[in-house]
Scaffold this motif. Structure first.
Motif, PDB file in Angstrom:
ATOM      1  N   ALA A  30       0.827  -1.234   0.090  1.00  0.00           N
ATOM      2  CA  ALA A  30       0.110  -0.001   0.101  1.00  0.00           C
ATOM      3  C   ALA A  30       0.817   1.196   0.055  1.00  0.00           C
ATOM      4  O   ALA A  30       0.601   2.395  -0.662  1.00  0.00           O
ATOM      5  N   PHE A  31       2.154   1.407   0.698  1.00  0.00           N
ATOM      6  CA  PHE A  31       2.739   2.342   0.924  1.00  0.00           C
ATOM      7  C   PHE A  31       3.526   2.646  -0.532  1.00  0.00           C
ATOM      8  O   PHE A  31       3.765   3.625  -0.882  1.00  0.00           O
ATOM      9  N   ASP A  32       3.905   1.408  -1.278  1.00  0.00           N
ATOM     10  CA  ASP A  32       4.606   1.617  -2.650  1.00  0.00           C
ATOM     11  C   ASP A  32       3.799   2.457  -3.583  1.00  0.00           C
ATOM     12  O   ASP A  32       4.212   3.456  -4.217  1.00  0.00           O
ATOM     13  N   LEU A  33       2.287   1.981  -3.420  1.00  0.00           N
ATOM     14  CA  LEU A  33       1.313   2.505  -4.331  1.00  0.00           C
ATOM     15  C   LEU A  33       1.250   4.143  -4.041  1.00  0.00           C
ATOM     16  O   LEU A  33       0.966   4.971  -4.864  1.00  0.00           O
ATOM     17  N   LEU A  34       1.257   4.209  -2.775  1.00  0.00           N
ATOM     18  CA  LEU A  34       1.177   5.687  -2.261  1.00  0.00           C
ATOM     19  C   LEU A  34       2.071   6.605  -3.029  1.00  0.00           C
ATOM     20  O   LEU A  34       1.901   7.821  -3.096  1.00  0.00           O
ATOM     21  N   CYS A  35       3.451   6.037  -2.711  1.00  0.00           N
ATOM     22  CA  CYS A  35       4.633   6.734  -3.021  1.00  0.00           C
ATOM     23  C   CYS A  35       4.897   7.123  -4.516  1.00  0.00           C
ATOM     24  O   CYS A  35       5.355   8.028  -5.097  1.00  0.00           O
ATOM     25  N   GLN A  36       4.145   6.439  -5.280  1.00  0.00           N
ATOM     26  CA  GLN A  36       4.082   6.517  -6.820  1.00  0.00           C
ATOM     27  C   GLN A  36       3.208   7.821  -6.943  1.00  0.00           C
ATOM     28  O   GLN A  36       3.180   8.083  -8.352  1.00  0.00           O
ATOM     29  N   GLN A  37       2.386   8.336  -6.204  1.00  0.00           N
ATOM     30  CA  GLN A  37       1.324   9.399  -6.504  1.00  0.00           C
ATOM     31  C   GLN A  37       1.887  10.853  -6.386  1.00  0.00           C
ATOM     32  O   GLN A  37       1.418  11.713  -6.760  1.00  0.00           O
ATOM     33  N   ASP A  60       0.342  16.163  -4.323  1.00  0.00           N
ATOM     34  CA  ASP A  60       0.634  16.740  -5.713  1.00  0.00           C
ATOM     35  C   ASP A  60       1.370  17.903  -5.693  1.00  0.00           C
ATOM     36  O   ASP A  60       1.730  18.515  -4.620  1.00  0.00           O
ATOM     37  N   LYS A  61       1.906  18.184  -6.871  1.00  0.00           N
ATOM     38  CA  LYS A  61       2.881  19.582  -7.040  1.00  0.00           C
ATOM     39  C   LYS A  61       1.744  20.677  -6.456  1.00  0.00           C
ATOM     40  O   LYS A  61       2.679  21.789  -6.139  1.00  0.00           O
ATOM     41  N   GLN A  62       0.648  20.851  -6.472  1.00  0.00           N
ATOM     42  CA  GLN A  62      -0.161  21.927  -5.992  1.00  0.00           C
ATOM     43  C   GLN A  62      -0.333  21.771  -4.480  1.00  0.00           C
ATOM     44  O   GLN A  62      -0.964  22.344  -3.869  1.00  0.00           O
ATOM     45  N   THR A  68      -4.250   8.673   0.637  1.00  0.00           N
ATOM     46  CA  THR A  68      -3.790   8.638   1.947  1.00  0.00           C
ATOM     47  C   THR A  68      -3.642   7.063   2.600  1.00  0.00           C
ATOM     48  O   THR A  68      -4.345   6.189   1.549  1.00  0.00           O
ATOM     49  N   LEU A  69      -3.290   6.864   3.510  1.00  0.00           N
ATOM     50  CA  LEU A  69      -2.786   5.561   3.866  1.00  0.00           C
ATOM     51  C   LEU A  69      -2.949   5.800   5.540  1.00  0.00           C
ATOM     52  O   LEU A  69      -2.261   6.520   6.113  1.00  0.00           O
ATOM     53  N   ILE A  70      -3.911   4.854   6.282  1.00  0.00           N
ATOM     54  CA  ILE A  70      -3.671   4.877   7.743  1.00  0.00           C
ATOM     55  C   ILE A  70      -4.065   3.355   8.238  1.00  0.00           C
ATOM     56  O   ILE A  70      -4.541   2.473   7.649  1.00  0.00           O
ATOM     57  N   MET A  71      -3.123   3.264   8.920  1.00  0.00           N
ATOM     58  CA  MET A  71      -3.122   1.895   9.856  1.00  0.00           C
ATOM     59  C   MET A  71      -2.837   2.018  11.401  1.00  0.00           C
ATOM     60  O   MET A  71      -2.059   2.642  12.038  1.00  0.00           O
ATOM     61  N   ARG A  72      -4.015   1.524  12.065  1.00  0.00           N
ATOM     62  CA  ARG A  72      -4.160   1.793  13.611  1.00  0.00           C
ATOM     63  C   ARG A  72      -4.442   0.337  14.058  1.00  0.00           C
ATOM     64  O   ARG A  72      -5.213  -0.291  13.530  1.00  0.00           O
ATOM     65  N   GLY A  73      -4.039   0.187  15.419  1.00  0.00           N
ATOM     66  CA  GLY A  73      -4.544  -0.910  15.882  1.00  0.00           C
ATOM     67  C   GLY A  73      -3.390  -1.606  16.947  1.00  0.00           C
ATOM     68  O   GLY A  73      -2.370  -0.939  17.024  1.00  0.00           O
ATOM     69  N   LEU A  74      -3.642  -2.553  17.864  1.00  0.00           N
ATOM     70  CA  LEU A  74      -2.999  -3.192  18.715  1.00  0.00           C
ATOM     71  C   LEU A  74      -2.140  -4.301  18.146  1.00  0.00           C
ATOM     72  O   LEU A  74      -1.205  -4.760  18.874  1.00  0.00           O
ATOM     73  N   LYS A  90      -6.019  21.081   0.477  1.00  0.00           N
ATOM     74  CA  LYS A  90      -4.698  21.578   0.333  1.00  0.00           C
ATOM     75  C   LYS A  90      -4.049  21.280   1.963  1.00  0.00           C
ATOM     76  O   LYS A  90      -4.718  21.158   2.898  1.00  0.00           O
ATOM     77  N   ARG A  91      -2.765  21.055   1.744  1.00  0.00           N
ATOM     78  CA  ARG A  91      -2.074  20.937   3.007  1.00  0.00           C
ATOM     79  C   ARG A  91      -2.302  22.044   4.083  1.00  0.00           C
ATOM     80  O   ARG A  91      -2.409  21.489   5.313  1.00  0.00           O
ATOM     81  N   GLN A  92      -2.515  23.161   3.776  1.00  0.00           N
ATOM     82  CA  GLN A  92      -2.756  24.046   4.917  1.00  0.00           C
ATOM     83  C   GLN A  92      -4.188  24.020   5.420  1.00  0.00           C
ATOM     84  O   GLN A  92      -4.412  24.480   6.392  1.00  0.00           O
ATOM     85  N   GLU A  93      -5.002  23.445   4.697  1.00  0.00           N
ATOM     86  CA  GLU A  93      -6.284  23.250   5.118  1.00  0.00           C
ATOM     87  C   GLU A  93      -6.507  22.051   6.250  1.00  0.00           C
ATOM     88  O   GLU A  93      -7.593  21.947   6.660  1.00  0.00           O
ATOM     89  N   LEU A  94      -5.314  21.078   6.249  1.00  0.00           N
ATOM     90  CA  LEU A  94      -5.440  20.020   6.985  1.00  0.00           C
ATOM     91  C   LEU A  94      -5.121  20.289   8.364  1.00  0.00           C
ATOM     92  O   LEU A  94      -4.098  20.822   8.916  1.00  0.00           O
ATOM     93  N   GLU A  95      -6.331  20.386   9.627  1.00  0.00           N
ATOM     94  CA  GLU A  95      -6.111  20.630  10.892  1.00  0.00           C
ATOM     95  C   GLU A  95      -6.280  19.450  11.611  1.00  0.00           C
ATOM     96  O   GLU A  95      -7.493  18.753  11.668  1.00  0.00           O
ATOM     97  N   PRO A  96      -5.401  18.613  11.942  1.00  0.00           N
ATOM     98  CA  PRO A  96      -5.549  17.421  12.876  1.00  0.00           C
ATOM     99  C   PRO A  96      -6.468  17.298  13.851  1.00  0.00           C
ATOM    100  O   PRO A  96      -7.306  16.349  13.960  1.00  0.00           O
ATOM    101  N   ASP A  97      -6.822  18.423  14.784  1.00  0.00           N
ATOM    102  CA  ASP A  97      -7.760  18.397  15.692  1.00  0.00           C
ATOM    103  C   ASP A  97      -9.068  18.494  15.203  1.00  0.00           C
ATOM    104  O   ASP A  97     -10.076  18.253  16.008  1.00  0.00           O
TER     105      ASP A  97
END
Length: 119
Positions: A30-37, A60-62, A68-74, A90-97
């Motif tokens: 999954a990570f390899d596919l993500l890195c190609q983007q 992307d360039k803009q 995205t890719l998320i993996m969570r668990g114990l 956009k990257r500036q619009e991403l607010e984690p909280d």
């Protein structure tokens, strides 16, 4: 009796190794596919007794989220998944909280993923 316990422990250990390897292979694909983007930011959080979170975001360039890719668990049964709500932002619009209001592990992982090392 003791040999049965030792046998059981060896079987559990070998199962853990096999399932852990399977989990790593799935994540790497999954990570390899993500890195190609595009450019990818990766963040992780969690501790020994808290669910671990690995989050990766491809830009992307803009500076828009293209994947995205998320993996969570114990356990070794955690699988990579997508976060469709982030696509196109956009990257500036991403607010984690705001994106993960009740999950501090995901908030921390996203915050680290937004700090691209090269780019």
């Amino acid at each position: 009796m003791v040999s049965a316990l030792i046998t059981l422990a060896v079987i559990a250990w070998l199962s853990q190794l096999a399932l852990g390897g399977w989990q790593i292979r799935q994540f790497n694909r999954a990570f390899d596919l993500l890195c190609q983007q595009g450019r990818v930011g990766v963040g992780r959080s969690g501790g020994r007794f808290k669910p671990r979170v690995v989050l990766a975001v491809a830009f992307d360039k803009q500076d828009r989220v293209v994947d995205t890719l998320i993996m969570r668990g114990l356990t070794v049964f955690a699988r990579p998944a997508k976060i469709d709500t982030l696509l196109g932002l956009k990257r500036q619009e991403l607010e984690p909280d705001v994106i993960f209001p009740h999950d501090p592990g995901c908030q921390n992982a996203l915050l680290l993923a937004l700090k691209l090392k090269y780019g």
